[in-house]
Design a protein around this motif. Structure first.
Motif, PDB file in Angstrom:
ATOM      1  N   UNK A   3       0.798  -1.160   0.061  1.00  0.00           N
ATOM      2  CA  UNK A   3      -0.057  -0.051  -0.112  1.00  0.00           C
ATOM      3  C   UNK A   3       0.916   1.274   0.033  1.00  0.00           C
ATOM      4  N   UNK A   4       1.982   1.090   0.427  1.00  0.00           N
ATOM      5  CA  UNK A   4       2.853   2.375   0.511  1.00  0.00           C
ATOM      6  C   UNK A   4       4.360   2.058  -0.209  1.00  0.00           C
ATOM      7  N   UNK A   5       3.971   1.371  -1.312  1.00  0.00           N
ATOM      8  CA  UNK A   5       5.221   1.113  -2.062  1.00  0.00           C
ATOM      9  C   UNK A   5       6.120   2.534  -2.622  1.00  0.00           C
ATOM     10  N   UNK A   6       5.539   3.495  -2.725  1.00  0.00           N
ATOM     11  CA  UNK A   6       6.234   4.537  -3.151  1.00  0.00           C
ATOM     12  C   UNK A   6       7.136   5.428  -2.123  1.00  0.00           C
ATOM     13  N   UNK A   7       6.814   4.848  -0.785  1.00  0.00           N
ATOM     14  CA  UNK A   7       7.479   5.590   0.509  1.00  0.00           C
ATOM     15  C   UNK A   7       8.594   4.670   0.804  1.00  0.00           C
ATOM     16  N   UNK A   8       8.604   3.259   0.270  1.00  0.00           N
ATOM     17  CA  UNK A   8       9.537   2.392   0.708  1.00  0.00           C
ATOM     18  C   UNK A   8      10.772   2.628  -0.239  1.00  0.00           C
ATOM     19  N   UNK A   9      11.938   2.703   0.385  1.00  0.00           N
ATOM     20  CA  UNK A   9      13.277   2.821  -0.486  1.00  0.00           C
ATOM     21  C   UNK A   9      14.036   1.539  -0.807  1.00  0.00           C
ATOM     22  N   UNK A  10      14.037   0.590   0.066  1.00  0.00           N
ATOM     23  CA  UNK A  10      14.806  -0.565   0.104  1.00  0.00           C
ATOM     24  C   UNK A  10      13.696  -1.684   1.094  1.00  0.00           C
ATOM     25  N   UNK A  11      13.778  -2.646   0.880  1.00  0.00           N
ATOM     26  CA  UNK A  11      13.022  -3.952   1.395  1.00  0.00           C
ATOM     27  C   UNK A  11      13.655  -5.238   1.764  1.00  0.00           C
ATOM     28  N   UNK A  12      13.996  -5.376   3.097  1.00  0.00           N
ATOM     29  CA  UNK A  12      14.524  -6.594   3.360  1.00  0.00           C
ATOM     30  C   UNK A  12      13.760  -7.608   3.916  1.00  0.00           C
ATOM     31  N   UNK A  13      13.628  -8.742   3.309  1.00  0.00           N
ATOM     32  CA  UNK A  13      12.649  -9.857   3.574  1.00  0.00           C
ATOM     33  C   UNK A  13      13.322 -11.257   3.791  1.00  0.00           C
ATOM     34  N   UNK A  14      13.270 -11.942   4.913  1.00  0.00           N
ATOM     35  CA  UNK A  14      13.579 -12.977   5.367  1.00  0.00           C
ATOM     36  C   UNK A  14      12.620 -14.111   5.588  1.00  0.00           C
ATOM     37  N   UNK A  15      13.129 -15.363   5.265  1.00  0.00           N
ATOM     38  CA  UNK A  15      12.328 -16.703   5.594  1.00  0.00           C
ATOM     39  C   UNK A  15      11.064 -16.452   4.959  1.00  0.00           C
ATOM     40  N   UNK A  16      10.885 -16.330   3.991  1.00  0.00           N
ATOM     41  CA  UNK A  16       9.433 -16.548   3.399  1.00  0.00           C
ATOM     42  C   UNK A  16       9.420 -17.283   2.054  1.00  0.00           C
ATOM     43  N   UNK A  17       8.570 -18.031   2.207  1.00  0.00           N
ATOM     44  CA  UNK A  17       8.342 -18.861   0.677  1.00  0.00           C
ATOM     45  C   UNK A  17       7.726 -17.818  -0.385  1.00  0.00           C
ATOM     46  N   UNK A  18       8.421 -17.519  -1.282  1.00  0.00           N
ATOM     47  CA  UNK A  18       8.046 -16.516  -2.300  1.00  0.00           C
ATOM     48  C   UNK A  18       7.334 -17.263  -3.550  1.00  0.00           C
ATOM     49  N   UNK A  19       8.138 -17.859  -4.347  1.00  0.00           N
ATOM     50  CA  UNK A  19       7.820 -18.638  -5.701  1.00  0.00           C
ATOM     51  C   UNK A  19       7.262 -20.082  -5.435  1.00  0.00           C
ATOM     52  N   UNK A  20       8.076 -20.547  -4.522  1.00  0.00           N
ATOM     53  CA  UNK A  20       8.153 -21.976  -4.517  1.00  0.00           C
ATOM     54  C   UNK A  20       7.277 -22.406  -3.099  1.00  0.00           C
ATOM     55  N   UNK A  21       6.489 -23.328  -3.159  1.00  0.00           N
ATOM     56  CA  UNK A  21       5.800 -23.625  -1.768  1.00  0.00           C
ATOM     57  C   UNK A  21       5.552 -25.278  -2.078  1.00  0.00           C
ATOM     58  N   UNK A  22       6.330 -25.799  -0.908  1.00  0.00           N
ATOM     59  CA  UNK A  22       6.039 -27.207  -0.426  1.00  0.00           C
ATOM     60  C   UNK A  22       5.308 -27.335   0.615  1.00  0.00           C
ATOM     61  N   UNK A  23       4.216 -28.225   0.682  1.00  0.00           N
ATOM     62  CA  UNK A  23       3.471 -28.239   2.007  1.00  0.00           C
ATOM     63  C   UNK A  23       4.454 -29.209   2.948  1.00  0.00           C
ATOM     64  N   UNK A  24       5.174 -30.221   2.322  1.00  0.00           N
ATOM     65  CA  UNK A  24       6.171 -30.872   3.147  1.00  0.00           C
ATOM     66  C   UNK A  24       7.140 -30.200   3.956  1.00  0.00           C
ATOM     67  N   UNK A  25       7.256 -28.784   3.477  1.00  0.00           N
ATOM     68  CA  UNK A  25       8.224 -28.210   3.874  1.00  0.00           C
ATOM     69  C   UNK A  25       8.005 -26.843   5.032  1.00  0.00           C
ATOM     70  N   UNK A  26       6.798 -27.204   5.335  1.00  0.00           N
ATOM     71  CA  UNK A  26       6.251 -26.246   6.438  1.00  0.00           C
ATOM     72  C   UNK A  26       5.346 -26.917   7.437  1.00  0.00           C
ATOM     73  N   UNK A  27       6.014 -27.978   8.273  1.00  0.00           N
ATOM     74  CA  UNK A  27       5.240 -28.912   9.164  1.00  0.00           C
ATOM     75  C   UNK A  27       4.353 -28.227  10.201  1.00  0.00           C
TER      76      UNK A  27
END
Length: 166
Positions: A3-27
């Motif tokens: 919602x505020x993308x025009x205000x954010x200059x850089x974004x660090x994101x950790x430990x997130x399934x982004x493109x790949x998701x395998x149900x076996x890997x989130x017990x």
């Protein structure tokens, strides 16, 4: 950020399934939505020790473990964590990221991940197609660690984030 993308200059994101998701890997989804979750979480020391034993590759300072146990010992945590997992799912969050959030990212994004995290294989983050989906100036940093890289390699984490945010 969506919602505020025009205000954010850089974004660090950790430990997130982004493109790949395998149900076996989130017990943890099944673990924290089970009827036994509150009793499992009620023993904060045992819960934290088990999680760190299974998911770390490097030694974590005793003071960091003690603080984590303290955080998991607050009144209401044993029911709040299951409530969070019952209100959504990794799949729902993953769909939201892919359909709404990621397309709205305009600033450089740094994906932070433990290279030896058994629940999120490094292949999920070294795929060139993943980087192609991110805004210009984005990247991936794989720490030589397991799942809890902020505690396993804290100095490296600070350096990486500081360099990215300059």
């Amino acid at each position: 950020m969506a919602l505020m993308g025009d205000r954010v200059l850089r974004y660090g994101r950790g430990q997130q399934h982004l493109w790949h998701l395998s149900p076996d890997l989130h017990p943890q989804q099944a673990m924290f939505t089970s009827p036994d979750a509150p009793s499992m979480l009620a023993d904060a020391g045992r819960f934290v020790a088990t999680a760190y034993l299974l998911l770390t590759e490097r030694r974590v300072k005793a003071s960091d473990l003690a603080r984590t146990v303290q955080e998991f010992s607050y009144e209401g945590i044993s029911t709040a964590v299951p409530r969070y997992f019952n209100s959504s799912s990794f799949r729902q969050e993953w769909i939201e990221r892919r359909t709404r959030l990621i397309p709205r990212w305009k600033c450089p994004v740094l994906l932070l991940q433990g290279a030896d995290d058994p629940l999120q294989p490094r292949e999920f983050y070294t795929d060139p197609d993943v980087l192609a989906e991110l805004p210009q100036g984005s990247g991936v940093h794989l720490f030589d660690s397991g799942h809890f890289w902020p505690f396993e390699v804290p100095e490296e984490m600070i350096t990486v984030l500081r360099d990215f945010l300059k």
